[in-house]
Every structure is written in structure tokens, then in C-alpha cells.
Scaffold this active site. Structure first.
Site, PDB file in Angstrom:
ATOM      1  N   GLY A  17       4.929   4.164   2.278  1.00  0.00           N
ATOM      2  CA  GLY A  17       6.076   4.980   1.901  1.00  0.00           C
ATOM      3  C   GLY A  17       6.044   5.318   0.433  1.00  0.00           C
ATOM      4  O   GLY A  17       5.298   4.722  -0.345  1.00  0.00           O
ATOM      5  N   HIS A  74       0.843  -1.195   0.000  1.00  0.00           N
ATOM      6  CA  HIS A  74       0.000   0.000   0.000  1.00  0.00           C
ATOM      7  C   HIS A  74       0.879   1.245   0.000  1.00  0.00           C
ATOM      8  O   HIS A  74       1.898   1.304   0.700  1.00  0.00           O
ATOM      9  CB  HIS A  74      -0.924   0.007   1.217  1.00  0.00           C
ATOM     10  CG  HIS A  74      -2.085   0.935   1.070  1.00  0.00           C
ATOM     11  ND1 HIS A  74      -2.000   2.284   1.343  1.00  0.00           N
ATOM     12  CD2 HIS A  74      -3.358   0.715   0.641  1.00  0.00           C
ATOM     13  CE1 HIS A  74      -3.171   2.854   1.112  1.00  0.00           C
ATOM     14  NE2 HIS A  74      -4.011   1.926   0.676  1.00  0.00           N
ATOM     15  N   HIS A  75       0.491   2.232  -0.795  1.00  0.00           N
ATOM     16  CA  HIS A  75       1.329   3.424  -0.984  1.00  0.00           C
ATOM     17  C   HIS A  75       1.501   4.213   0.309  1.00  0.00           C
ATOM     18  O   HIS A  75       2.447   4.991   0.457  1.00  0.00           O
ATOM     19  CB  HIS A  75       0.719   4.318  -2.067  1.00  0.00           C
ATOM     20  CG  HIS A  75       1.745   5.081  -2.857  1.00  0.00           C
ATOM     21  ND1 HIS A  75       2.840   5.701  -2.285  1.00  0.00           N
ATOM     22  CD2 HIS A  75       1.855   5.336  -4.192  1.00  0.00           C
ATOM     23  CE1 HIS A  75       3.563   6.292  -3.224  1.00  0.00           C
ATOM     24  NE2 HIS A  75       2.995   6.077  -4.376  1.00  0.00           N
ATOM     25  N   SER A  76       0.613   4.041   1.281  1.00  0.00           N
ATOM     26  CA  SER A  76       0.728   4.786   2.529  1.00  0.00           C
ATOM     27  C   SER A  76       1.942   4.356   3.342  1.00  0.00           C
ATOM     28  O   SER A  76       2.382   5.083   4.236  1.00  0.00           O
ATOM     29  CB  SER A  76      -0.540   4.602   3.371  1.00  0.00           C
ATOM     30  OG  SER A  76      -0.731   3.241   3.710  1.00  0.00           O
TER      31      SER A  76
END
Length: 591
Positions: free
Chosen positions: A253, A249-251
């Protein structure tokens, strides 16, 4: 297709060379054959090196004391940049139900312990958890041999899950839905490592891998567990004997953070004890002295102010109303939720460097130029097919409409230090290269047109990039988004980002990888191919360097870009045309 989760213990190996990147220290296990039973095996804890682990049938992987931390810095003077340090982080113990639910005593110590286990989301991470921008990163790793699932599992146990982001779950405050936190938890690797059943006699392994990865773009990660998955596809393709797929998931990093961390899990193929060499960027100073130096500085300052004003106005206009032209590859509303076809092409990095050196430009200038040229060729063919279907024939074979507005959104690292970073430094408190999503957006315009001289595309790309370098557009978008987030909340910030991205046509990214071939937990890597999905665009173009290779990765919506392999071929052909033009120019200068 049946997906099986690997849950057995790692198999013992006989005289096989393995290594694992531990977050605190390196463990060297040396064993001897049974014929030398009088010599006892020994275990050596080595805080300053990353040595191999040699296992025989009677050896096992020891447990590491996770509460200790060491400090280490190694600079390799013989290479282009510093060697990466082992990952160093102070790991808190997994949370218990009593500590998270307020049970038991302990007073201030219990509260302090709970604060260590909980960390609020950064502004960038919060935006990636909104309904508008729920993005995931896909990273494929080709291998020269089949992945040993047990070895990979043990390697992830000794490295990946010791990182706070990969061993935490997302928790939303029931009283305040704007408050999101990372909370440490126990990680069950069997929930994250996925090994599907594969027919060894399939007709097209390449098509199977492509379909499998495309299927991953139709689902999102279960938020009740740490937000990552690792898929192992032990099937031989045209460019690897096995493929592993990270889904993150992009959250967790941005590209710099995640690439830096994944590099820390690898070693040089030429030296199994050495961490990979970091790519470096050269800083150039103006060749001016005396009064001329001050005049150049004043000119650059004025150019910075002017470019920042112009680019910021255009960025704001794009967020509000300014849209790209309605070309065949411009995504429709809702494209962020559609299936993406992910394809790749490997080209020679030496070819890119040859054009770069001959034109005295940067690698980024070259790949932007060939992207512009490839898009022009591809769109001309698409418009030509439409014209021919209507019975319209153009003798010049130029079917492109005039004044096409086509722009790419590009994420820019706004950390003080550019490029891939040392993960140990990124994890330190107060670091200027802090882990997370330290990114801003810029808009890159492409001049879509057919050129008689293929090098003109690169010259035009360089002119655009030079203006972007003398601009604070990325910081304007970063701090502007942060201001909207603080004043109006994450949904408002995600809407502003969504509108900006949706009003542009595509995304573009370029990340420098290892400068030499590496191994991933002892597995020789043949290619690295990352991309992203979940944003409102039909096309993402990513360039990833790896040793002497440049990997082109496309993530394309199947409706708006039904033939992504053709677009890949157009990009490759554009590089070849540029290389041929450079060689012709060199030959004419010598004659």
C-alpha cells in the site's frame, strides 16, 4: 548481533489494562479478584465500541468469530474530524493445499472460494516488485515504556494479520510471469516479530538504534511469506524508552493506506476506548460572486490547462533526458541498492503553525520552505568546504553555484478524498478511497540560494505549490504509467518511473498523523517516524505530524550525505529563523 524470534505464549498480567483492535468486533473481558469468587467473569461481544480488555492471572484472550461482519460509523462532533471506525473486512479462511492445487470436488463453489483467496496485484504494486523499484517502507514508533512482546503479538494477531495484504503471499503465474497475485495464507507471527538481544550497558543506545535501522535498509523481505516485519528494540533512547520498527514492502500500500491502517491499530491516550481522530483538510472556495465568480472560474480553468501542459511536458522531459544539476547530494547510478542512514529530529508543531498563521499559508508551504532553506544552507556549507580545501575564500560566504536545478519527486494521493482515510471504507468494494497504491508523481523544484529574508523561501515554496494545485501532473504521471504498464509490461513501466526518479535529486513527503497522542496496543507512543528506501535517490526528506510534534525523518545515502544529522540541524535552524522573522515583523507592526 544475535536476533531472536519471540515464540512463547503471551504472559498473563495482573490487573493490567490491555486492548486489541479486532477487525470485526470488540471483545470486552471483565474479571474480578479471587476474593469475589462468587461473582463470575463475563465476556461481552460489543460490535459498536472498542472497549479495553482487563486480564487477571486466570483470564485469556478469546477467539473471535472471523466470518461475521458488522457495520459502524461514529462521528465525534467535538473534534476536528470523524473518528475512525473499527476495521471491517470479510475474511476468507486460509488456503489449503487442496484448494490451491485443484484437489477435491466442489465445482463452481470451489472455484469461487479460490477466487476469494486470490487477488491480482494492482498496477502500482506490480511496479514495486520489479528489479528497478523494489521499495520498502520503514516506520519507527517510540514508546514511553518497554514493549510487552506478548501483548504486541496478540494485538497483531487480532488486527494486522486479519487484513488481506498482511496475510497474503506474492505468487507469480508460472505460465505468465506478468501475472502476479496475492494469495491468502496462514501467518506464523514468530516469522515476523523479531526481538534482538540488546546489551543493557551499551555506550550509545541512540547510535545502536540508528545502526540497527540502517542495517534493515541493506536487506529485503523474504517473498515466501507475507511482506512485513516487526522489530522490537527494548532499549532506552534520548526520545523514547523503547522503539518498534515496522518494515513493510511498498506493494502492500501507499503512505495513505498504511498510515490509515496503522492508526486503526491505535487508541487515544486520553481515552483508551476511543479511536484516534482523523486529521482533516479544509476546502476553501474563491471569495467571488456574480459575474466575478464566473470570470474566476474561467481563469482557474485556463490556468489548470496551461499548468497541466507545462508540468506534463517537463515531467516527460525528465523521464527522457532532463537531469538535475550534479550537486554533492545527487545520487550516482546504483544508489537504490546502497545502505541508507535514517535519522530523525522532533520539532514543535506549534512553531510550524505560528509561521503558517502569520504568513497566511499552509503547513505544507511552511515545511517546503524550510526544506528549501535547509538544503541551501547545507549545500552552501558543502561547497564552501570544497572551496576552502582548494584555498578559495569568499568574503560573502556564498559558495553556491548559480542556477542549480534541484527537484524532489513527491508521491501524491489521487483518491477523490484527500488525507488519511477510514480503513473500513477503504476496504469496501467500489470505494472511492480504495486501499492500495493510488498515487502519482509530481516534481517540486527548489530554488537553492541564500536569502536575506528567511521568509522568502516560504513565499517561493507557496508559489510553486499553488501552481501544482492547479495542475493535473499527478494524474498525468499515474495514468501515463498505467498505460505503459498495460501496453509494455511492468518492467517498461518501472524503467520509466526509475528514470524520472533518478533524474531528480531527492524525494519529499509530508503525512499528517493523529491530532492527539495515541497508544499502540496499550503502549503510549512518543513519536512516529516513517521513511522509504529502494528508490534511485540519495536523500528522502519526510515530515510526519503527531499531536503537538512534527518529526523530521531523513533517509540518506552514507556517501552522498555523510552527515545527515547536520542536514537535520539545518532544517531545524531554518524553521527557527522563519519563526524569528515572523516575530520581528509582528513586533514592528505593533510598535
Amino acid at each position: 548481533m544475535l536476533r531472536l524470534k519471540y515464540s512463547s505464549n503471551p504472559p498473563n498480567t495482573n490487573s493490567s489494562l490491555l486492548y486489541f483492535s479486532d477487525l470485526q468486533r470488540t471483545v470486552t473481558i471483565s474479571t474480578v479478584p479471587s476474593s469475589h469468587a462468587s461473582t463470575k467473569p463475563f465476556i461481552q461481544l460489543t460490535p459498536h465500541t472498542s472497549s479495553p480488555i482487563i486480564q487477571d492471572q486466570n483470564s485469556s484472550i478469546p477467539k473471535i468469530n472471523e466470518d461475521e461482519s458488522v457495520s459502524y460509523m461514529d462521528v465525534d462532533q467535538q473534534h476536528r474530524g470523524p473518528r475512525m471506525r473499527p476495521i471491517i473486512t470479510k475474511r476468507a479462511p486460509p488456503p489449503s493445499s487442496s484448494s490451491l492445487n485443484g484437489g477435491g470436488g466442489g465445482g463452481g463453489k470451489e472455484k469461487e472460494k479460490e477466487e476469494e483467496l486470490e487477488e491480482p496485484l494492482s498496477p502500482g504494486a506490480r511496479i514495486f516488485h520489479t528489479s528497478k523499484l523494489n521499495c520498502c517502507i520503514i516506520a519507527m514508533f517510540g514508546c514511553e515504556r518497554e514493549y510487552d512482546v506478548g501483548v504486541v503479538k496478540e494485538g497483531l494477531k487480532q488486527s494486522l494479520i486479519k487484513h488481506p495484504r498482511f496475510s497474503s503471499v506474492l505468487v507469480v503465474d508460472e505460465k505468465n510471469d506478468r501475472k502476479h497475485s496475492w494469495v491468502r495464507t496462514d501467518v506464523n507471527l514468530d516469522d515476523h516479530i523479531i526481538v534482538p538481544e540488546i546489551d543493557p550497558n551499551m555506550d550509545s543506545p541512540d547510535q545502536f538504534v540508528e545502526d540497527y535501522v540502517s542495517d534493515l535498509t541493506t536487506t529485503f523481505i523474504d517473498k515466501s511469506k507475507p511482506l512485513w516485519e516487526f522489530h522490537i528494540l527494548n532499549v532506552k533512547t534520548s526520545d523514547a524508552n523503547a522503539v518498534a520498527v515496522f518494515k513493510i514492502h511498498h506493494s502492500l500500500g501507499d503512505g495513505i493506506s498504511l498510515t490509515s491502517f496503522l492508526l486503526a491499530c491505535t487508541r487515544k491516550s486520553s481515552d483508551p476506548e476511543a479511536l484516534p481522530t482523523l486529521p482533516t483538510t479544509k476546502k476553501t472556495d474563491p471569495d467571488a460572486k456574480g459575474l466575478r465568480k464566473y470570470l474566476v472560474a474561467i481563469w482557474l480553468a485556463l490556468a489548470l490547462i496551461w499548468n497541466t501542459i507545462v508540468q506534463s511536458v517537463l515531467f516527460s522531459a525528465t523521464m527522457i533526458f532532463l537531469k538535475d544539476s550534479d550537486t554533492p547530494i545527487k545520487g550516482a547510478p546504483g544508489v537504490e541498492r546502497t545502505r541508507k542512514r535514517i535519522v530523525r529530529k522532533i520539532i514543535s508543531f506549534d512553531d510550524v503553525r505560528a509561521v503558517k498563521s502569520a504568513m497566511n499559508v499552509t503547513v505544507n508551504d511552511v515545511i517546503l520552505g524550510i526544506t528549501q532553506a535547509g538544503l541551501s544552507r547545507y549545500l552552501n556549507r558543502r561547497y564552501g568546504d570544497e572551496a576552502k580545501a582548494k584555498g578559495e575564500v569568499n568574503e560573502k560566504r556564498d559558495y553556491l553555484p548559480k542556477n542549480i536545478r534541484l527537484r524532489a519527486t513527491t508521491l501524491v494521493n489521487i483518491r477523490p478524498a484527500a488525507g488519511i482515510q477510514d480503513v473500513a471504507l477503504m476496504m469496501e468494494k467500489g470505494s472511492k478511497s480504495r486501499w492500495g497504491n493510488a498515487i502519482g508523481y509530481i516534481l517540486i523544484p527548489f530554488h537553492i540560494a541564500l536569502q536575506d529574508d528567511p521568509l522568502n523561501h516560504i513565499r517561493e515554496a507557496k508559489a510553486v505549490v499553488d501552481k501544482k494545485k492547479l495542475s493535473l501532473e499527478a494524474r498525468f504521471s499515474h495514468y501515463g504509467g498505467k498505460l505503459i504498464l498495460e501496453k509494455f509490461g511492468p518492467e517498461a513501466a518501472s524503467i520509466s518511473s526509475y528514470r524520472t526518479i533518478a533524474n531528480a535529486t531527492m524525494s519529499f513527503s509530508n503525512v499528517a498523523g493523529p491530532v492527539e497522542e495515541v497508544t499502540f496496543y496499550g503502549h503510549p507512543i512518543t513519536f512516529v517516524a516513517p521513511t522509504v528506501y529502494g528508490h534511485p535517490q540519495s536523500l528522502t526528506v519526510h515530515f510526519q505530524s503527531y499531536a503537538d510534534k512534527m518529526i523530521i525523518v531523513l533517509a540518506a545515502d552514507e556517501v552522498h550525505v555523510p552527515d545527515p544529522h547536520q542536514l537535520c540541524d539545518d532544517l531545524v535552524e531554518s524553521l527557527q529563523l522563519a519563526k524569528n522573522a515572523v516575530e520581528r515583523r509582528r513586533s514592528s507592526e505593533q510598535s
